[in-house]
Design a protein around this motif. Structure first.
Motif, PDB file in Angstrom:
ATOM      1  N   SER A 109      -8.381 -25.721  66.329  1.00  0.00           N
ATOM      2  CA  SER A 109      -8.787 -24.535  67.088  1.00  0.00           C
ATOM      3  C   SER A 109      -9.355 -24.904  68.456  1.00  0.00           C
ATOM      4  CB  SER A 109      -9.816 -23.728  66.288  1.00  0.00           C
ATOM      5  OG  SER A 109     -11.024 -24.445  66.144  1.00  0.00           O
ATOM      6  N   ILE A 110      -9.995 -26.068  68.557  1.00  0.00           N
ATOM      7  CA  ILE A 110     -10.563 -26.520  69.827  1.00  0.00           C
ATOM      8  C   ILE A 110      -9.502 -27.222  70.673  1.00  0.00           C
ATOM      9  CG2 ILE A 110     -12.276 -28.036  70.903  1.00  0.00           C
ATOM     10  CD1 ILE A 110     -13.961 -27.677  68.326  1.00  0.00           C
ATOM     11  N   ALA A 111      -8.761 -28.149  70.053  1.00  0.00           N
ATOM     12  CA  ALA A 111      -7.770 -28.932  70.786  1.00  0.00           C
ATOM     13  C   ALA A 111      -6.625 -28.068  71.307  1.00  0.00           C
ATOM     14  CB  ALA A 111      -7.216 -30.033  69.893  1.00  0.00           C
ATOM     15  N   LYS A 112      -6.340 -26.982  70.619  1.00  0.00           N
ATOM     16  CA  LYS A 112      -5.268 -26.092  71.052  1.00  0.00           C
ATOM     17  C   LYS A 112      -5.553 -25.544  72.454  1.00  0.00           C
ATOM     18  CE  LYS A 112      -2.953 -21.779  69.829  1.00  0.00           C
ATOM     19  NZ  LYS A 112      -2.928 -20.607  68.896  1.00  0.00           N
ATOM     20  N   VAL A 113      -6.790 -25.169  72.684  1.00  0.00           N
ATOM     21  CA  VAL A 113      -7.193 -24.657  73.997  1.00  0.00           C
ATOM     22  C   VAL A 113      -7.352 -25.806  74.989  1.00  0.00           C
ATOM     23  CG1 VAL A 113      -8.982 -23.410  75.257  1.00  0.00           C
ATOM     24  CG2 VAL A 113      -8.338 -22.680  72.950  1.00  0.00           C
ATOM     25  N   GLU A 114      -7.981 -26.875  74.527  1.00  0.00           N
ATOM     26  CA  GLU A 114      -8.268 -28.032  75.383  1.00  0.00           C
ATOM     27  C   GLU A 114      -7.004 -28.657  75.944  1.00  0.00           C
ATOM     28  OE1 GLU A 114      -9.666 -32.323  74.052  1.00  0.00           O
ATOM     29  OE2 GLU A 114     -11.336 -30.921  73.920  1.00  0.00           O
ATOM     30  N   LEU A 115      -5.938 -28.705  75.141  1.00  0.00           N
ATOM     31  CA  LEU A 115      -4.693 -29.367  75.541  1.00  0.00           C
ATOM     32  C   LEU A 115      -3.566 -28.383  75.840  1.00  0.00           C
ATOM     33  CD1 LEU A 115      -4.741 -32.235  72.866  1.00  0.00           C
ATOM     34  CD2 LEU A 115      -5.438 -32.390  75.261  1.00  0.00           C
ATOM     35  N   SER A 116      -3.871 -27.082  75.790  1.00  0.00           N
ATOM     36  CA  SER A 116      -2.869 -26.027  76.036  1.00  0.00           C
ATOM     37  C   SER A 116      -1.663 -26.187  75.115  1.00  0.00           C
ATOM     38  CB  SER A 116      -2.421 -26.049  77.505  1.00  0.00           C
ATOM     39  OG  SER A 116      -3.509 -25.845  78.364  1.00  0.00           O
ATOM     40  N   LEU A 117      -1.929 -26.208  73.818  1.00  0.00           N
ATOM     41  CA  LEU A 117      -0.886 -26.434  72.825  1.00  0.00           C
ATOM     42  C   LEU A 117      -0.407 -25.134  72.222  1.00  0.00           C
ATOM     43  CD1 LEU A 117      -2.561 -29.392  70.869  1.00  0.00           C
ATOM     44  CD2 LEU A 117      -0.907 -29.558  72.749  1.00  0.00           C
ATOM     45  N   SER A 118       0.854 -25.127  71.786  1.00  0.00           N
ATOM     46  CA  SER A 118       1.362 -24.012  70.995  1.00  0.00           C
ATOM     47  C   SER A 118       0.890 -24.182  69.557  1.00  0.00           C
ATOM     48  CB  SER A 118       2.893 -23.988  71.038  1.00  0.00           C
ATOM     49  OG  SER A 118       3.419 -25.130  70.351  1.00  0.00           O
ATOM     50  N   ASN A 119       1.090 -23.153  68.740  1.00  0.00           N
ATOM     51  CA  ASN A 119       0.707 -23.259  67.327  1.00  0.00           C
ATOM     52  C   ASN A 119       1.458 -24.394  66.636  1.00  0.00           C
ATOM     53  OD1 ASN A 119      -1.183 -21.190  67.218  1.00  0.00           O
ATOM     54  ND2 ASN A 119       0.375 -19.622  66.896  1.00  0.00           N
ATOM     55  N   VAL A 122     -18.102 -28.114  64.503  1.00  0.00           N
ATOM     56  CA  VAL A 122     -18.660 -26.871  65.058  1.00  0.00           C
ATOM     57  C   VAL A 122     -19.965 -27.152  65.796  1.00  0.00           C
ATOM     58  CG1 VAL A 122     -19.678 -24.643  64.446  1.00  0.00           C
ATOM     59  CG2 VAL A 122     -17.555 -25.375  63.358  1.00  0.00           C
ATOM     60  N   THR A 123     -20.809 -28.009  65.220  1.00  0.00           N
ATOM     61  CA  THR A 123     -22.083 -28.364  65.848  1.00  0.00           C
ATOM     62  C   THR A 123     -21.865 -29.099  67.165  1.00  0.00           C
ATOM     63  OG1 THR A 123     -23.142 -28.527  63.676  1.00  0.00           O
ATOM     64  CG2 THR A 123     -24.272 -29.574  65.522  1.00  0.00           C
ATOM     65  N   LEU A 124     -20.925 -30.039  67.168  1.00  0.00           N
ATOM     66  CA  LEU A 124     -20.610 -30.766  68.395  1.00  0.00           C
ATOM     67  C   LEU A 124     -20.115 -29.813  69.479  1.00  0.00           C
ATOM     68  CD1 LEU A 124     -18.735 -33.876  66.902  1.00  0.00           C
ATOM     69  CD2 LEU A 124     -20.928 -33.938  68.112  1.00  0.00           C
ATOM     70  N   ASP A 125     -19.233 -28.910  69.101  1.00  0.00           N
ATOM     71  CA  ASP A 125     -18.671 -27.968  70.065  1.00  0.00           C
ATOM     72  C   ASP A 125     -19.755 -27.045  70.624  1.00  0.00           C
ATOM     73  OD1 ASP A 125     -16.278 -26.859  71.388  1.00  0.00           O
ATOM     74  OD2 ASP A 125     -16.703 -25.073  70.170  1.00  0.00           O
ATOM     75  N   SER A 126     -20.658 -26.610  69.756  1.00  0.00           N
ATOM     76  CA  SER A 126     -21.747 -25.732  70.202  1.00  0.00           C
ATOM     77  C   SER A 126     -22.668 -26.440  71.185  1.00  0.00           C
ATOM     78  CB  SER A 126     -22.559 -25.243  68.996  1.00  0.00           C
ATOM     79  OG  SER A 126     -21.747 -24.502  68.103  1.00  0.00           O
ATOM     80  N   ALA A 127     -22.783 -27.765  71.024  1.00  0.00           N
ATOM     81  CA  ALA A 127     -23.641 -28.563  71.913  1.00  0.00           C
ATOM     82  C   ALA A 127     -22.898 -29.020  73.161  1.00  0.00           C
ATOM     83  CB  ALA A 127     -24.180 -29.771  71.154  1.00  0.00           C
ATOM     84  N   GLY A 128     -21.638 -28.611  73.303  1.00  0.00           N
ATOM     85  CA  GLY A 128     -20.853 -28.999  74.469  1.00  0.00           C
ATOM     86  C   GLY A 128     -20.294 -30.397  74.395  1.00  0.00           C
ATOM     87  N   LEU A 129     -20.227 -30.969  73.189  1.00  0.00           N
ATOM     88  CA  LEU A 129     -19.717 -32.319  72.997  1.00  0.00           C
ATOM     89  C   LEU A 129     -18.304 -32.280  72.414  1.00  0.00           C
ATOM     90  CD1 LEU A 129     -22.930 -33.947  71.475  1.00  0.00           C
ATOM     91  CD2 LEU A 129     -22.079 -34.186  73.822  1.00  0.00           C
ATOM     92  N   SER A 130     -17.550 -33.325  72.637  1.00  0.00           N
ATOM     93  CA  SER A 130     -16.159 -33.383  72.187  1.00  0.00           C
ATOM     94  C   SER A 130     -16.069 -33.587  70.677  1.00  0.00           C
ATOM     95  CB  SER A 130     -15.425 -34.523  72.894  1.00  0.00           C
ATOM     96  OG  SER A 130     -14.127 -34.698  72.349  1.00  0.00           O
ATOM     97  N   TRP A 131     -15.036 -33.010  70.092  1.00  0.00           N
ATOM     98  CA  TRP A 131     -14.747 -33.215  68.667  1.00  0.00           C
ATOM     99  C   TRP A 131     -14.443 -34.675  68.359  1.00  0.00           C
ATOM    100  CZ3 TRP A 131      -9.894 -35.282  68.172  1.00  0.00           C
ATOM    101  CH2 TRP A 131      -8.992 -35.052  69.212  1.00  0.00           C
ATOM    102  N   ARG A 132     -14.101 -35.450  69.388  1.00  0.00           N
ATOM    103  CA  ARG A 132     -13.745 -36.854  69.184  1.00  0.00           C
ATOM    104  C   ARG A 132     -14.926 -37.701  68.709  1.00  0.00           C
ATOM    105  NH1 ARG A 132     -10.760 -38.014  74.840  1.00  0.00           N
ATOM    106  NH2 ARG A 132     -12.537 -36.758  75.551  1.00  0.00           N
ATOM    107  N   TRP A 133     -16.159 -37.200  68.912  1.00  0.00           N
ATOM    108  CA  TRP A 133     -17.321 -37.921  68.415  1.00  0.00           C
ATOM    109  C   TRP A 133     -17.298 -38.022  66.887  1.00  0.00           C
ATOM    110  CZ3 TRP A 133     -20.490 -40.924  71.038  1.00  0.00           C
ATOM    111  CH2 TRP A 133     -20.604 -40.745  72.415  1.00  0.00           C
ATOM    112  N   LEU A 134     -16.636 -37.093  66.227  1.00  0.00           N
ATOM    113  CA  LEU A 134     -16.519 -37.163  64.767  1.00  0.00           C
ATOM    114  C   LEU A 134     -15.820 -38.452  64.354  1.00  0.00           C
ATOM    115  CD1 LEU A 134     -16.776 -35.701  61.959  1.00  0.00           C
ATOM    116  CD2 LEU A 134     -14.441 -34.880  62.358  1.00  0.00           C
TER     117      LEU A 134
END
Length: 419
Positions: A44-54, A166-178
């Motif tokens: 859901s995050i990367a789709k917007v971040e990378l302008s991806l189709s479904n 979700v917590t990372l995204d809310s804090a403005g951090l990248s999902w890649r930290w996971l």
């Protein structure tokens, strides 16, 4: 059956002496669930971040599942060939490296390559873990309880992973930290594995040396294939919920309670699945596993059937509730399928079952989406009609298992000769 002297000594050692090994199996299940089951939030995050189709975004899930499937069927033998410890260290090393370099590039194709490599690594260390569980178990029943405990920690990881994203995204951090967190955990577990004493696996003198086709050859074994089919049907039911339930309940309006449940349907499903897996340790001590499987698959079928017959007003409660009944199906069938084979083949057996797990996880939701587009004009409720068929077939297999007990002889023989 003839075993080596070192293996016989391993059989005599009490399984309780391998507490650290058991803890490592729990930690590894938790770690890879934390990343693989967070894929929905990542998409859901990367789709917007990378302008991806479904379709492109769905490859985040596909890349990992394809990697796991290929690894399970072609590399599962490494647990038998290299030994449990060496295979675990190898798999964790590959997974740790592929996770650690996520910040090296922001290319979509680069991410897919890392996810595929991670899937290969999961297949290597997971098959080794599953084979290791057999080494430290004292009976086929103990094996099943241990498998449920491991899957309980997997279920916890499946909750923690999405919450972390979700917590990372809310804090403005990248999902890649996971993935960096996962890489750090891999490093710790590699060091712990190297310093931990593992049991010597049973080696049968008459068993051919493990190779890349070991898992493929097991396709001729009726027990391995029967349990693999049951697991594939189960996985089809499970992924239907955590992949497509959010779409099914999108825009849903009803009572305040129903709307609240719809908003957190997948999270409720995961929580109930985690609770049920720990309850399995108690339930399976009291009731025969075949009765439990038939009862719980029947309850899953009822949940899906009621959802199909009465629509989203019922589905919003019934589908998350099915998580409680799904909880012990996968680890129990997985355990019995592996235990039907000699311990020297547990790595290959685990690889075969993992292959069917990943193939079902990749294709079942795709088929549901296709059916909903073709027959329902995009209405995902039609896709869940197909999932109800999967649930019915799973229930039918569990009833057959209860009545005919096709694996009873093999499991009894394993208890007397391998444990």
């Amino acid at each position: 059956m003839t075993v080596s002297n070192s293996s016989a000594a391993a059989i005599d050692r009490p399984a309780s002496r391998y507490g650290l090994v058991t803890g490592l199996t729990y930690a590894m299940f938790f770690m890879f669930a934390m990343t693989t089951d967070a894929v929905g939030e990542i998409i859901s995050i990367a789709k917007v971040e990378l302008s991806l189709s479904n379709t492109e975004a769905s490859l985040f899930h596909w890349a990992t599942m394809v990697g796991i499937a290929l690894s399970g069927i072609l590399l599962g033998f490494l647990a038998d060939f290299l030994g449990r410890k060496n295979a675990i260290v190898l798999g964790l090393a590959i997974y740790g490296i592929s996770s650690a370099v996520f910040f090296s590039s922001s290319s979509f194709s680069f991410y897919l390559a890392l996810l595929f490599a991670g899937g290969l690594a999961i297949g290597i260390f997971k098959t080794a873990i599953l084979a290791l569980i057999g080494d430290i178990s004292t009976s086929t029943s103990d094996h099943t309880r241990r498998m449920n405990a491991c899957e309980g920690f997997f279920a916890i990881g499946a909750i923690v992973g999405p919450l972390t994203v979700v917590t990372l995204d809310s804090a403005g951090l990248s999902w890649r930290w996971l993935y960096l967190l996962a890489a750090a955990m891999c490093g710790v577990m590699i060091l712990a594995s190297l310093r931990t004493r593992f049991p010597a696996p049973v080696r049968q003198v008459e068993t051919p040396k493990a190779d890349m086709l070991s898992a493929v050859r097991l396709m001729g074994n009726r027990h391995a294939m029967g349990f693999s089919l049951a697991i594939a049907l189960y996985v089809a039911c499970e992924v239907a919920i955590f992949v497509w339930a959010p779409t099914l309940f999108s825009g849903y309006t009803g009572t305040p309670l129903a709307m609240a449940v719809a908003a957190y349907a997948v999270m409720i499903f995961f929580v109930l699945r985690a609770v049920g897996r720990f309850l399995a340790l108690w339930i399976l001590r009291i009731f025969d596993w075949k009765v439990v499987m038939s009862t719980f698959t029947g309850a899953i079928f009822i949940c899906f059937l009621l959802s199909t017959l009465f629509g989203r007003d019922v589905a919003v409660f019934a589908l998350p509730l099915s998580g409680l009944f799904m909880s012990m199906i996968y680890p129990t069938f997985n355990s019995k399928g592996i235990s039907c084979l000699p311990k020297a083949k547990h790595g290959a057996a685990a690889g075969l079952i993992l292959f069917f797990t990943a193939v079902s996880a990749a294709f079942a939701p795709l088929l549901m989406g296709y059916v909903s587009d073709v027959a329902g004009n995009g209405d995902m409720a039609v896709g869940f009609h197909l999932a109800t068929v999967f649930a019915a077939l799973l229930f039918a297999l569990a009833l057959y298992n209860l009545i005919a007990d096709p694996a009873g002889g093999a499991l009894a023989n394993a208890d007397s000769s391998d444990y």
